[in-house]
Design a protein around this motif. Structure first.
Motif, PDB file in Angstrom:
ATOM      1  N   CYS A  22       0.963  -1.270  -0.103  1.00 40.39           N
ATOM      2  CA  CYS A  22      -0.006   0.091  -0.059  1.00 40.39           C
ATOM      3  C   CYS A  22       0.922   1.264   0.234  1.00 40.39           C
ATOM      4  N   GLU A  53      -7.551   7.398   5.178  1.00 40.14           N
ATOM      5  CA  GLU A  53      -8.179   6.363   4.531  1.00 40.14           C
ATOM      6  C   GLU A  53      -7.909   5.178   4.993  1.00 40.14           C
ATOM      7  N   TYR A  54      -6.533   5.069   5.014  1.00 44.27           N
ATOM      8  CA  TYR A  54      -5.890   3.782   5.373  1.00 44.27           C
ATOM      9  C   TYR A  54      -6.323   3.330   6.740  1.00 44.27           C
ATOM     10  N   THR A  71      -8.749   4.333   8.785  1.00 43.30           N
ATOM     11  CA  THR A  71     -10.179   4.094   8.947  1.00 43.30           C
ATOM     12  C   THR A  71     -10.751   2.914   8.227  1.00 43.30           C
ATOM     13  N   ARG A  72     -10.035   2.580   7.435  1.00 43.00           N
ATOM     14  CA  ARG A  72     -10.467   1.409   6.459  1.00 43.00           C
ATOM     15  C   ARG A  72      -9.896   0.203   7.266  1.00 43.00           C
ATOM     16  N   LYS A  73      -8.816   0.290   8.009  1.00 42.56           N
ATOM     17  CA  LYS A  73      -8.261  -0.866   8.861  1.00 42.56           C
ATOM     18  C   LYS A  73      -9.252  -1.116  10.263  1.00 42.56           C
TER      19      LYS A  73
END
Length: 364
Positions: free
Chosen positions: A341, A359-360, A362-364
């Motif tokens: 990533c 985004e990375y 919160t996505r996790k």
């Protein structure tokens, strides 16, 4: 003015302050020939107004130009190159230097467009911009500010604007401190006027200006940077290029031998102690990163910390030329393109990094 002296003046009329300071220092007597080609080197790291805390106030350069012209010097030129990732032409326009150049008929050399030549700089071969060859007397006009990789940036590091972009990248692959010191051995700066109006004490590209309304002047760049270390609450040993430059004979870094003189009744406020960069750097694994790339990452991390998101990041963020052709989990910039990533860009902007990492996380 003796080489071990540093003069300080405070106020808010920056042009007149500068002219008064140069008069007290007797600058005109230090330039032996009225036909000398005098170069003024401001800091235009990126296209941002001086009030943002990153670039040299044009009023200070205006004061220098007016003083020199009033003293009979006509062969004056400004020269500078922004950091990798920004165009000098944009900073030249936005920061008020186009207007300055046209009004005083003083040429401005964009060193990003200059050819280069090789010079032995204290035992290290470095590529310098061609315009350096024509300088008889160099007036360096750095901004007193913090730096996310070297802690401070002032007189010594400001000379990086006189090398081509490819050499700036190579400086980072060599670890910055050693080539910065050798560069100072290869380009003599004859006089220094330090913009301590409102530099950012954390980030080279500004954003958190701290108003000081102060200008410093001196002849020894090593002594000046050692004094700046003292002002910013660092030991000189924490900024290795200062001692390295002294060992190369560029100047003296022992402020105990300095003669600090206040022009007027006020030497200005004490700089606040700031360690924001040191705290944020714990989230990063950095290897040979360029100033722009790393400089955009740190403010993005500060925004994430303010939102309570940074503490949710489990892995280190990798950044820098040292990660080329390597793999990993999370990377910033083109050099980490092999990572699982990564954010593309050379460099990606502060907002792009912030959005990508948010985004990375919160996505996790």
């Amino acid at each position: 003015m003796e080489k071990n002296q540093i003069y300080i003046k405070c106020g808010t009329n920056y042009k007149e302050m500068t002219k008064e300071l140069l008069s007290v220092c007797g600058l005109s007597h230090q330039i032996k020939d009225r036909k000398s080609r005098i170069a003024i080197k401001p800091n235009l790291v990126s296209p941002s107004e001086a009030s943002f805390g990153a670039t040299t106030h044009p009023e200070i350069v205006e004061g220098i130009i007016e003083y020199l012209k009033e003293e009979g010097f006509e062969r004056i030129v400004m020269m500078e190159g922004s950091w990798v990732g920004d165009r000098t032409a944009d900073a030249y326009e936005l920061c008020g230097y186009r207007e300055l150049s046209q009004r005083f008929q003083v040429p401005f050399i964009d060193t990003q467009k200059e050819k280069s030549f090789s010079r032995d700089c204290g035992g290290m071969k470095l590529e310098l911009c061609a315009c350096v060859k024509d300088i008889d007397f160099l007036i360096n006009v750095p901004v007193l500010k913090g730096h996310c990789q070297t802690k401070i940036t002032c007189a010594l590091k400001n000379l990086k604007g006189l090398i081509p972009n490819k050499e700036k990248r190579r400086f980072h692959s060599m670890g910055l401190h050693k080539p910065i010191a050798h560069l100072a051995a290869g380009i003599r700066q004859d006089f220094i006027v330090v913009d301590n109006i409102c530099g950012d004490l954390d980030f080279e590209d500004g954003g958190n200006p701290v108003v000081m309304n102060r200008i410093l002047a001196g002849r020894d760049p090593v002594l000046m940077d050692a004094y700046v270390c003292h002002m910013m609450h660092y030991e000189v040993s924490q900024v290795p290029y200062v001692k390295l430059a002294q060992e190369l004979g560029v100047g003296c870094g022992d402020i105990r031998n300095g003669d600090i003189r206040i022009c007027g009744e006020d030497q200005g406020p004490v700089l606040p102690k700031s360690r924001k960069v040191v705290e944020l750097a714990d989230a990063v694994e950095e290897v040979e990163s360029c100033s722009a790339c790393y400089g955009y990452l740190i403010p993005a991390l500060e925004m994430l910390r303010e939102e309570g998101l940074l503490e949710r990041l489990d892995e280190k963020i990798c950044i820098g030329q040292g990660f080329r052709k390597k793999t990993g989990k999370l990377g910033i910039g083109h050099c980490t393109r092999e990572f699982a990533c990564h954010l593309e860009g050379c460099p990606p902007t502060e907002n792009q990094i912030y959005t990508f990492l948010k985004e990375y996380i919160t996505r996790k």
